[in-house]
Motif scaffolding. Structure first.
Motif, mmCIF file in Angstrom:
data_model
loop_
_atom_site.group_PDB
_atom_site.id
_atom_site.type_symbol
_atom_site.label_atom_id
_atom_site.label_comp_id
_atom_site.label_asym_id
_atom_site.label_seq_id
_atom_site.Cartn_x
_atom_site.Cartn_y
_atom_site.Cartn_z
ATOM 1 N N PHE A 120 0.854 -1.301 0.004
ATOM 2 C CA PHE A 120 -0.116 0.055 0.124
ATOM 3 C C PHE A 120 0.919 1.436 0.097
ATOM 4 O O PHE A 120 1.933 1.121 0.481
ATOM 5 C CB PHE A 120 -0.983 -0.204 1.160
ATOM 6 N N LYS A 121 0.335 2.212 -0.624
ATOM 7 C CA LYS A 121 1.026 3.586 -0.662
ATOM 8 C C LYS A 121 0.544 4.590 0.364
ATOM 9 O O LYS A 121 -0.884 4.615 0.459
ATOM 10 C CB LYS A 121 0.788 4.132 -2.265
ATOM 11 N N VAL A 122 1.151 5.504 0.744
ATOM 12 C CA VAL A 122 0.821 6.495 1.569
ATOM 13 C C VAL A 122 1.484 7.728 1.235
ATOM 14 O O VAL A 122 2.600 7.761 0.407
ATOM 15 C CB VAL A 122 1.066 6.384 3.208
ATOM 16 N N PHE A 123 0.815 8.826 1.094
ATOM 17 C CA PHE A 123 1.143 10.044 0.712
ATOM 18 C C PHE A 123 1.692 11.182 1.949
ATOM 19 O O PHE A 123 0.918 11.428 2.845
ATOM 20 C CB PHE A 123 0.166 10.724 -0.091
ATOM 21 N N MET A 124 2.524 11.915 1.592
ATOM 22 C CA MET A 124 3.101 12.729 2.810
ATOM 23 C C MET A 124 2.494 14.218 2.164
ATOM 24 O O MET A 124 2.869 15.141 2.940
ATOM 25 C CB MET A 124 4.673 12.751 2.597
ATOM 26 N N VAL B 33 6.010 4.982 -0.512
ATOM 27 C CA VAL B 33 6.051 6.370 0.057
ATOM 28 C C VAL B 33 6.011 7.501 -1.043
ATOM 29 O O VAL B 33 6.886 7.488 -1.843
ATOM 30 C CB VAL B 33 6.945 6.506 1.257
ATOM 31 N N HIS B 34 4.675 8.196 -1.185
ATOM 32 C CA HIS B 34 5.033 9.360 -1.899
ATOM 33 C C HIS B 34 5.744 10.503 -0.806
ATOM 34 O O HIS B 34 4.982 10.877 -0.130
ATOM 35 C CB HIS B 34 3.832 9.836 -2.565
ATOM 36 N N ALA B 35 6.909 10.819 -1.334
ATOM 37 C CA ALA B 35 7.648 11.702 -0.415
ATOM 38 C C ALA B 35 7.887 13.130 -0.821
ATOM 39 O O ALA B 35 8.713 13.356 -1.576
ATOM 40 C CB ALA B 35 9.071 10.882 0.062
ATOM 41 N N ILE C 247 10.529 3.878 -1.692
ATOM 42 C CA ILE C 247 10.286 5.417 -1.962
ATOM 43 C C ILE C 247 9.891 5.496 -3.469
ATOM 44 O O ILE C 247 11.032 5.183 -4.404
ATOM 45 C CB ILE C 247 11.635 6.294 -1.733
ATOM 46 N N VAL C 248 8.800 6.037 -3.978
ATOM 47 C CA VAL C 248 8.409 5.825 -5.463
ATOM 48 C C VAL C 248 8.687 7.099 -6.084
ATOM 49 O O VAL C 248 8.697 8.168 -5.198
ATOM 50 C CB VAL C 248 6.908 5.661 -5.421
ATOM 51 N N HIS C 249 8.698 7.212 -7.241
ATOM 52 C CA HIS C 249 8.818 8.318 -8.204
ATOM 53 C C HIS C 249 10.083 9.360 -7.616
ATOM 54 O O HIS C 249 9.667 10.611 -7.654
ATOM 55 C CB HIS C 249 7.727 8.797 -8.693
ATOM 56 N N VAL C 250 11.403 8.732 -7.530
ATOM 57 C CA VAL C 250 12.310 9.771 -7.159
ATOM 58 C C VAL C 250 12.880 10.584 -8.404
ATOM 59 O O VAL C 250 13.071 9.774 -9.519
ATOM 60 C CB VAL C 250 13.323 8.782 -6.563
#
Ligand code: URP
Ligand code: ZN
Ligand code: ZN
Ligand code: ZN
Length: 474
Positions: free
Chosen positions: A151-155, A183-185, A238-241
């Motif tokens: 699962f993904k979480v958004f910051m 994680v969308h960081a 950590i996604v889409h870096v």
């Protein structure tokens, strides 16, 4: 022994090896590899072509509710069709919760959108927005056991951003259940601060989306996400870096022995912030988060791919039409970049861009290409070895490539339901010509031969990469 299909004469590449041999397929599975396999109902001639595991795009968005009056351009039908033409045999879209919504209901809703409508196989990541006791205590653990194992979480993002306390609580569930957290960081408060300042200065064009979320915003959130995960002792992706500074945070954690994984995307290899300069509203075509940076960031992202800091390369396909009041140019979107829906299409162009810019230009090997585009996605998200490789016993998910075909990427070639491609005009060498899902051609010699419903939902195992290291503080 008679096979359903033999793919003959091609060069097979997996994440480990490149060999010339034939592939025997029976009942949707690869059942033999070798020479002179014998008889088949159908012989596919792959002479001069590459025979690769079908691409797995573990980060796409289809048919997501995206705010009042905004409609995502691709549903599961057009999105998976575009994926198939791009050499993919599986995609992992998100099933996104809204505040107050039951997660069970979310999963039901996304199955209703997907079931019977897909050309390639699909599985869902969940997006956790509501961290109430009912969700984290009951629904989420049950869903992980039912095969929704990431699962993904958004910051950041209004209505989606979790506080640090909420992130910790979600991570604790992942640790207990063996799920993988994505994680969308990006730092939400800092983006809001900069957005207010830019707007007050009259800097509202789409170009200013980039300056509203510069590199420190991503670097800080990446560092914080990794620190929170370290406290809980839970692996994170950590996604889409988008740049080297965030990438170095991931590398540092990896060198410490933490299970921190990284993903980057085509937009961070071939687009820059300068692409929006002078475009005025048309800059909206490139608005995504994190935003593309500069040439230096591009070469740092390549280093991250070459050195294994990034293990997966995904599209983050998040499709909105440009010239459409339900897309990028919503009436509100015309007043400030703040309201332009974030995201760009790319599920069909991900693999040709990586192949051409990576393999053809000598930046990565063919085997690294397979790992980054397919095998590592399967390993990371609990699909391996059913998916992600060419081996006896694996699903016959195969893409046949012409490694020498030169193509100029253009909207006229795309099969998505978006009205543009941000990669217009980019010249690539190497193109997927046929895509086979579980032994059946969905795309053959550039023509659609499959039907919606050929793609199936795939329940996933827990990721072997998601087990805690046992160094936790509680
Ligand atoms: O701008 C982007 N990337 N939109 C898609 C949603 C997300 O954060 O992945
Ligand atoms: Zn994101
Ligand atoms: Zn995304
Ligand atoms: Zn050919």
């Amino acid at each position: 022994m008679t096979f359903d299909t033999i793919i003959r004469g091609g060069t097979i590449a997996t994440a480990a090896d490149t060999v010339k041999c034939d592939v025997g397929i029976q009942g949707g599975k690869i059942t033999a590899l070798g020479a002179n396999l014998g008889e088949a109902r159908e012989i596919v001639d792959a002479t001069g072509h590459l025979v690769l595991p079908g691409g797995i795009d573990s980060h796409v968005h289809f048919a997501q509710p995206s705010g009042p009056g905004i409609v995502m351009a691709d549903d599961f039908e057009s999105g998976t069709r575009s994926a198939a033409f791009g050499g993919n045999t599986m995609v992992l879209p998100f099933a996104v919760q809204q505040k107050g919504e039951s997660l069970r209901q979310v999963v039901k809703d996304y199955h209703a959108k997907a079931d019977g409508n897909c050309y390639v196989d699909v599985s869902f990541h969940l997006v956790i927005v509501d961290t109430s006791e009912r969700v984290l205590g009951q629904e989420l653990p049950a869903l992980v056991n039912d095969g929704y194992t990431s699962f993904k979480v958004f910051m950041t993002y209004e209505g989606m951003a979790l506080s640090d306390m909420e992130m910790l609580n979600v991570m604790a569930v992942a640790r207990e259940t063996g799920a993988l957290v994505m994680v969308h960081a990006e730092n939400y408060d800092a983006i809001r601060f900069l957005t207010d300042r830019l707007e007050r200065a009259g800097k509202t064009a789409p170009f200013f989306h980039g300056p509203s979320r510069p590199i420190p915003i991503e670097r800080e959130a990446t560092h914080r996400a990794i620190s929170l995960a370290e406290l809980v002792d839970v692996p994170v992706m950590i996604v889409h870096v988008s740049n080297g500074e965030a990438m170095e945070e991931i590398r540092r954690a990896q060198q410490k022995g933490l299970k921190v994984y990284g993903e980057t995307c085509p937009q961070y290899l071939v687009l820059t912030e300068q692409d929006l300069e002078g475009l005025n509203m048309e800059g909206a075509k490139y608005v995504c988060s994190p935003p593309p940076r500069d040439k230096k960031s591009q070469s740092e992202c390549w280093k991250g791919l070459q050195q294994g800091v990034f293990s997966v390369f995904s599209s983050d396909h998040c499709p909105f039409r440009y010239d459409d009041p339900q897309g990028k140019l919503t009436p509100k979107g015309r007043t400030s970049f703040r309201w332009v829906p974030n995201g760009i299409p790319g599920v069909e162009t991900r693999l040709p861009i990586l192949f051409s810019e990576g393999v053809k230009k000598g930046r990565i090997s063919l085997n690294e290409f397979v790992a980054l585009s397919s095998t590592n996605h399967a390993k990371t998200y609990g699909l391996y070895p059913k998916k992600g490789t060419i081996a006896v016993g694996a699903d016959a998910d195969i893409a046949i490539w012409d490694p020498d075909r030169s193509v100029t990427i253009s909207q006229s070639l795309m099969h998505h339901n978006v009205d543009y491609t941000p990669y217009e005009g980019i010249e690539v060498t190497g193109w997927p010509v046929s895509t086979m899902v579980r032994g059946r051609f969905v795309v053959r010699d550039g023509k659609l031969t499959g039907a919606k419903g050929d793609g199936e939902y795939v329940s996933r195992d827990k990721s072997p990469l998601a087990t805690p290291s046992g160094t936790g503080m509680f």
